[in-house]
Design a protein around this motif. Sequence first.
Motif, PDB file in Angstrom:
ATOM      1  N   LEU A 156       8.354   7.371   3.127  1.00 20.80           N
ATOM      2  CA  LEU A 156       7.450   8.448   2.721  1.00 20.80           C
ATOM      3  C   LEU A 156       7.352   9.549   3.766  1.00 20.80           C
ATOM      4  CD1 LEU A 156       4.490   6.416   1.135  1.00 20.80           C
ATOM      5  CD2 LEU A 156       6.307   7.664  -0.053  1.00 20.80           C
ATOM      6  N   ALA A 157       7.606   9.202   5.030  1.00 21.57           N
ATOM      7  CA  ALA A 157       7.474  10.190   6.109  1.00 21.57           C
ATOM      8  C   ALA A 157       8.399  11.385   5.910  1.00 21.57           C
ATOM      9  CB  ALA A 157       7.748   9.528   7.461  1.00 21.57           C
ATOM     10  N   ARG A 158       9.504  11.171   5.246  1.00 25.67           N
ATOM     11  CA  ARG A 158      10.458  12.261   5.025  1.00 25.67           C
ATOM     12  C   ARG A 158       9.855  13.355   4.154  1.00 25.67           C
ATOM     13  NH1 ARG A 158      14.735   7.750   3.013  1.00 25.67           N
ATOM     14  NH2 ARG A 158      14.931   6.586   5.000  1.00 25.67           N
ATOM     15  N   LEU A 182       5.453  -0.667   6.854  1.00 24.48           N
ATOM     16  CA  LEU A 182       6.115   0.100   7.903  1.00 24.48           C
ATOM     17  C   LEU A 182       7.359   0.786   7.343  1.00 24.48           C
ATOM     18  CD1 LEU A 182       6.025   0.771  10.954  1.00 24.48           C
ATOM     19  CD2 LEU A 182       7.453  -1.246  11.339  1.00 24.48           C
ATOM     20  N   ARG A 183       8.123   0.071   6.538  1.00 23.83           N
ATOM     21  CA  ARG A 183       9.311   0.674   5.923  1.00 23.83           C
ATOM     22  C   ARG A 183       8.913   1.671   4.835  1.00 23.83           C
ATOM     23  NH1 ARG A 183      14.903   0.153   5.827  1.00 23.83           N
ATOM     24  NH2 ARG A 183      14.495  -0.513   7.984  1.00 23.83           N
ATOM     25  N   ILE A 184       7.861   1.350   4.059  1.00 26.23           N
ATOM     26  CA  ILE A 184       7.358   2.313   3.072  1.00 26.23           C
ATOM     27  C   ILE A 184       6.974   3.615   3.766  1.00 26.23           C
ATOM     28  CG2 ILE A 184       5.446   2.821   1.500  1.00 26.23           C
ATOM     29  CD1 ILE A 184       7.421   0.944   0.234  1.00 26.23           C
ATOM     30  N   ILE A 191       6.135  13.358   3.099  1.00 23.43           N
ATOM     31  CA  ILE A 191       4.707  13.652   3.278  1.00 23.43           C
ATOM     32  C   ILE A 191       4.230  13.392   4.705  1.00 23.43           C
ATOM     33  CG2 ILE A 191       4.205  13.142   0.862  1.00 23.43           C
ATOM     34  CD1 ILE A 191       2.987  10.467   1.818  1.00 23.43           C
ATOM     35  N   GLY A 192       5.144  13.086   5.613  1.00 25.72           N
ATOM     36  CA  GLY A 192       4.746  12.758   6.981  1.00 25.72           C
ATOM     37  C   GLY A 192       3.985  13.860   7.687  1.00 25.72           C
ATOM     38  N   ASN A 193       4.231  15.113   7.287  1.00 29.03           N
ATOM     39  CA  ASN A 193       3.537  16.241   7.897  1.00 29.03           C
ATOM     40  C   ASN A 193       2.621  16.963   6.909  1.00 29.03           C
ATOM     41  OD1 ASN A 193       4.700  16.191  10.625  1.00 29.03           O
ATOM     42  ND2 ASN A 193       6.634  16.623   9.571  1.00 29.03           N
ATOM     43  N   HIS A 194       2.339  16.298   5.781  1.00 30.59           N
ATOM     44  CA  HIS A 194       1.446  16.890   4.798  1.00 30.59           C
ATOM     45  C   HIS A 194       0.045  17.002   5.390  1.00 30.59           C
ATOM     46  CE1 HIS A 194      -1.027  17.311   1.175  1.00 30.59           C
ATOM     47  NE2 HIS A 194       0.071  17.739   0.566  1.00 30.59           N
ATOM     48  N   ARG A 195      -0.598  18.109   5.121  1.00 31.32           N
ATOM     49  CA  ARG A 195      -1.898  18.387   5.751  1.00 31.32           C
ATOM     50  C   ARG A 195      -2.931  17.299   5.474  1.00 31.32           C
ATOM     51  NH1 ARG A 195      -5.313  24.054   5.048  1.00 31.32           N
ATOM     52  NH2 ARG A 195      -7.036  23.503   6.473  1.00 31.32           N
ATOM     53  N   LEU A 196      -3.009  16.813   4.217  1.00 35.93           N
ATOM     54  CA  LEU A 196      -3.993  15.798   3.867  1.00 35.93           C
ATOM     55  C   LEU A 196      -3.698  14.483   4.579  1.00 35.93           C
ATOM     56  CD1 LEU A 196      -6.416  14.799   2.255  1.00 35.93           C
ATOM     57  CD2 LEU A 196      -4.853  14.304   0.356  1.00 35.93           C
ATOM     58  N   PHE A 214       4.221   6.974  11.617  1.00 35.86           N
ATOM     59  CA  PHE A 214       2.943   6.321  11.913  1.00 35.86           C
ATOM     60  C   PHE A 214       1.755   7.140  11.418  1.00 35.86           C
ATOM     61  CE2 PHE A 214       5.451   3.338  14.071  1.00 35.86           C
ATOM     62  CZ  PHE A 214       4.655   2.216  14.313  1.00 35.86           C
ATOM     63  N   THR A 215       1.967   8.418  11.158  1.00 36.46           N
ATOM     64  CA  THR A 215       0.947   9.208  10.485  1.00 36.46           C
ATOM     65  C   THR A 215       0.722   8.654   9.077  1.00 36.46           C
ATOM     66  OG1 THR A 215       1.449  11.221  11.727  1.00 36.46           O
ATOM     67  CG2 THR A 215       0.386  11.505   9.591  1.00 36.46           C
ATOM     68  N   VAL A 216       1.803   8.400   8.370  1.00 37.31           N
ATOM     69  CA  VAL A 216       1.711   7.831   7.021  1.00 37.31           C
ATOM     70  C   VAL A 216       1.142   6.422   7.069  1.00 37.31           C
ATOM     71  CG1 VAL A 216       3.019   7.121   4.986  1.00 37.31           C
ATOM     72  CG2 VAL A 216       3.605   9.258   6.160  1.00 37.31           C
ATOM     73  N   LEU A 217       1.613   5.612   8.032  1.00 38.90           N
ATOM     74  CA  LEU A 217       1.141   4.227   8.130  1.00 38.90           C
ATOM     75  C   LEU A 217      -0.361   4.184   8.393  1.00 38.90           C
ATOM     76  CD1 LEU A 217       2.158   1.286   8.094  1.00 38.90           C
ATOM     77  CD2 LEU A 217       2.318   1.408  10.590  1.00 38.90           C
ATOM     78  N   SER A 218      -0.835   5.056   9.270  1.00 42.65           N
ATOM     79  CA  SER A 218      -2.264   5.117   9.564  1.00 42.65           C
ATOM     80  C   SER A 218      -3.064   5.536   8.332  1.00 42.65           C
ATOM     81  CB  SER A 218      -2.522   6.092  10.720  1.00 42.65           C
ATOM     82  OG  SER A 218      -3.878   6.162  11.045  1.00 42.65           O
ATOM     83  N   ALA A 219      -2.552   6.512   7.596  1.00 41.99           N
ATOM     84  CA  ALA A 219      -3.237   6.957   6.380  1.00 41.99           C
ATOM     85  C   ALA A 219      -3.257   5.846   5.328  1.00 41.99           C
ATOM     86  CB  ALA A 219      -2.549   8.206   5.826  1.00 41.99           C
ATOM     87  N   LEU A 220      -2.157   5.113   5.202  1.00 47.01           N
ATOM     88  CA  LEU A 220      -2.118   3.991   4.259  1.00 47.01           C
ATOM     89  C   LEU A 220      -3.126   2.912   4.652  1.00 47.01           C
ATOM     90  CD1 LEU A 220       1.722   3.472   3.602  1.00 47.01           C
ATOM     91  CD2 LEU A 220      -0.006   4.255   1.967  1.00 47.01           C
ATOM     92  N   ALA A 221      -3.180   2.587   5.941  1.00 52.09           N
ATOM     93  CA  ALA A 221      -4.127   1.571   6.404  1.00 52.09           C
ATOM     94  C   ALA A 221      -5.555   1.969   6.080  1.00 52.09           C
ATOM     95  CB  ALA A 221      -3.957   1.355   7.909  1.00 52.09           C
ATOM     96  N   MET A 222      -5.858   3.257   6.251  1.00 55.98           N
ATOM     97  CA  MET A 222      -7.205   3.730   5.962  1.00 55.98           C
ATOM     98  C   MET A 222      -7.459   3.704   4.459  1.00 55.98           C
ATOM     99  SD  MET A 222      -9.659   4.674   7.948  1.00 55.98           S
ATOM    100  CE  MET A 222     -10.628   3.530   6.972  1.00 55.98           C
ATOM    101  N   ALA A 223      -6.456   4.061   3.676  1.00 51.03           N
ATOM    102  CA  ALA A 223      -6.615   4.034   2.221  1.00 51.03           C
ATOM    103  C   ALA A 223      -6.878   2.618   1.731  1.00 51.03           C
ATOM    104  CB  ALA A 223      -5.360   4.607   1.549  1.00 51.03           C
TER     105      ALA A 223
END
Length: 381
Positions: free
Chosen positions: A276-278, A270-272, A280-285, A14-23
């Motif tokens: 990707l979480a594997r 959500l599946r994307i 970049i899920g904890n990538h700082r940016l 959901f970190t990635v999903l939130s970042a995608l939504a914002m992008a």
Amino acid sequence: MAELEMQRKRNPEFTVLSALAMAFTVMGHAGVVFGTLDWLFPYDSFHMPMFVFISGYFFNPLKVSIGNTKNYFAKQLRRLVIPFFIWNLVYGLIALLFNSRFGIEWCHANEFWSRFLIRPFTIGNSFFEFNAPSWFILMLFEVKALNWLFRLPLRKLRHREPVITLFYLLLACAAVLCSQRLPRTDLLIAATRTFYMLFWLQAGTVYKLFLEKRDTLPSAAYFGIVLTIQAILWLLCRTKGMIAGVWNSEFANGPILTILAAGTGIAFFLRISKILARSIGNHRLVVHISTHTFSIMMHHIMGFTLLNLLLRKIDSVVGWNIFDLQAFRTNLWYRYFPQELSNLNFLYVVVGFLLPLGCCMLWEFLRSKRASRGNSLSRGE
């Protein structure tokens, strides 16, 4: 907004999903849609429901009680409503300055008091345009408040989630129909978009409670199903498209097609995000974007405006004479680059992220320095 939920418990997917939504939001406002898969999943059809879906995922229905109501509403006011009104005042003052200094007309400086004190309580959007996307903040508060109040009398019901899901689904369908068939008033627009979004808040909660642990279908089969449904939707919507302008409660299609189109977009990304979480899920940016969605939503248009002013200066100094001053003053969505160089509009996306994220980093740095100085003083160092 989403970062308020993300801070409670870090979830890479959901970190990635939130970042995608914002992008998608920043890219859409910048007129850069090639990276959003807009040709397949029109981002207007699902990106705002996806934000609310994320918020619903982090909502804990077990905390709903009469005793917790005061604290819940106080927290939402403190995190959403009060910051909104502070920034609405700030941008109102900036509108007065920019209207006087640069002749910008689209910031509604001549309607200062109306857009500062009245409009947030009526239609709730298009304030001073620098903060135009902040309509979502007030709407999110309304959705979360109504969800809490609807749940209070049902909190002891054994099978409350199916009941609430069905109720919100019916409300969403009614909202779409009412927005299409009733006279369009400020109250209708504000009410219908809120009732429509209630369903997506509940969808996020249902996913967390019941579906996430069952979301194990291999990606090939998963994408095959989602894309097949999307292809069918495109055939059914081929004359009207899949536009669902939630901000203004304008829906091109009926309730079922509208909800399905939002659902397929959320399901796809959500599946994307899970994939990707594997990596970049904890990538700082990515984490930084997902934990500052409020700031990015509130301030990225200001970034676009400042970039336009910089490009105006460069254009004048170099002598290119491309900058359209009249369009800049009258059109919020004016972009400097001509159609043949429209790919360079990605600069607006970069600045739309850099300004709010850079300001957040500076603020956090100053706060940490102040805290460390306070700790040193308390130790007598």
